[in-house]
Enzyme design. Sequence first.
Site, PDB file in Angstrom:
ATOM      1  N   CYS A  22      59.551  21.599  19.084  1.00 22.34           N
ATOM      2  CA  CYS A  22      58.263  21.148  18.535  1.00 22.34           C
ATOM      3  C   CYS A  22      58.480  20.659  17.106  1.00 22.34           C
ATOM      4  O   CYS A  22      57.784  21.059  16.186  1.00 22.34           O
ATOM      5  CB  CYS A  22      57.211  22.242  18.604  1.00 22.34           C
ATOM      6  SG  CYS A  22      57.657  23.743  17.715  1.00 22.34           S
ATOM      7  N   LYS A  49      54.747  27.418  28.602  1.00 22.74           N
ATOM      8  CA  LYS A  49      55.522  26.548  29.504  1.00 22.74           C
ATOM      9  C   LYS A  49      55.947  27.323  30.752  1.00 22.74           C
ATOM     10  O   LYS A  49      56.011  26.754  31.845  1.00 22.74           O
ATOM     11  CB  LYS A  49      56.746  25.980  28.779  1.00 22.74           C
ATOM     12  CG  LYS A  49      56.371  25.056  27.630  1.00 22.74           C
ATOM     13  CD  LYS A  49      57.618  24.536  26.918  1.00 22.74           C
ATOM     14  CE  LYS A  49      57.255  23.887  25.608  1.00 22.74           C
ATOM     15  NZ  LYS A  49      56.785  24.856  24.588  1.00 22.74           N
ATOM     16  N   ASP A  56      63.689  25.504  25.364  1.00 27.72           N
ATOM     17  CA  ASP A  56      62.681  25.108  24.375  1.00 27.72           C
ATOM     18  C   ASP A  56      63.099  25.818  23.086  1.00 27.72           C
ATOM     19  O   ASP A  56      62.665  26.919  22.803  1.00 27.72           O
ATOM     20  CB  ASP A  56      61.289  25.537  24.845  1.00 27.72           C
ATOM     21  CG  ASP A  56      60.207  25.039  23.907  1.00 27.72           C
ATOM     22  OD1 ASP A  56      60.208  23.838  23.582  1.00 27.72           O
ATOM     23  OD2 ASP A  56      59.370  25.855  23.478  1.00 27.72           O
TER      24      ASP A  56
END
Length: 447
Positions: free
Chosen positions: A382, A265, A329
């Site tokens: 995720c 990312k 993240d």
Amino acid sequence: MNKKKKSVREAALDILELIDKQQSYSNLLLNQVIQKEKITGPDVGLLTELVYGTIQRKLTLDYYLQPFLRKQPDHWVLNLLRLSIYQMVYLDKIPDRAILFEAVEIAKKRGHKGISSFVNGILRQVQRQGVPSLNIIADPIERLSVETSHPLWLVQRWNKQFGWEKTKSMCEYNLLPPVQTARVNMLMTSMEEVISLLKEEGFDVQPSPIIPEGIRVLRGNIAHSKVYESGLISIQDESSMVVAYALELSPDLAVLDACAAPGGKTGHIAEKLKGTGKVVALDLHSHKVRLINENAARLQLQNIEANVMDSRNTSELLELESFDRVLVDAPCSGLGVLRRKPDIKYSKTIQDIAALSHVQLEILNESARLLKKNGLLIYSTCTVDMEENLETVNEFLRQQENFIPHYIHLPNSLTHLVDPKENKVQILPQDFGGDGFFIAAFKKKDQ
């Protein structure tokens, strides 16, 4: 004297044993064994199939074995039986006699005559009688758990969170091999050029219907391509690529990537900034920060600055309110990537999920202090666990009164996935074949 090279099935058994003993990820061990044992050509594909297939279907294989086992064998023997049953049930190109012969040879080599006779006897019984039917499991949730080899607690949890149809579809989808996808480095090349170069190298690729700069690989592993080596592409899942869109990037912005490794990312953000501004990428471990730097060098990106730092203490070391965008993240249960890392589904517990939510909140609260007024904070994971994701989001908004939910802007093909009431996106593996992902956006008020 050279030691005899291990067979593919022996190597597969070694990997299965190491996964259980060391709690190591199958994908990492697989690569290590391929290099160590110098496995090449079609054998790489067979080894990958045997390892992933046996792990993916472990609960189903145990169900199939159950009626034939009067006692619990040694762990390695159980893994050898699972490996053999997997081939007998799911791989129709390998004749049973070859599977039985190889299993007995491995049992002789690793154990004693009694064990090889035991293995031979069990497999011959299975060959004669066939495996038990899954239809005799009366409860549909329990049947789905065994049929798709997902722990019962997880299927029950998803059923409560997403309903039966989505849960069934997700469990079935998790058994499919993932499609390799990549992101084209638009600062250095174009989609057309990359597809042309990859085809010249013998790869079969096509543009992603989801992400404008994404490609899907239909044949070959492009990590071994010249196109990859020269920095024209990065291997990244399509769901992961969605995150950079949520950041609403424009040139010259300062962006913090608080949990950056391995840097997929980070690179995407730097490319979307068109090489301008800066991306400060953080990770707790120096070897992972080295990966981020290597990746940035390969992609020829000068606007990435990677540092070893604990994201729970960033405000002690970085200037407050100095970033236009912050991406968290967050470390998560990883339940969205079960196709790539099937071993996760057997090792995670409900307690792990609760502990991770606490860590995520710490990082979000700390990162929030570094964001400028009117700036955007993006939280992504995720995973596909509603409690892990939504509770973290709701608790963050309770604790941070100067933040409000912000509508998430996505590529046109995905706008239907945005929940406008909640300002969040939950991507499930069956939505377009990517990893399961969650994204939420917050804006810092201009007080």
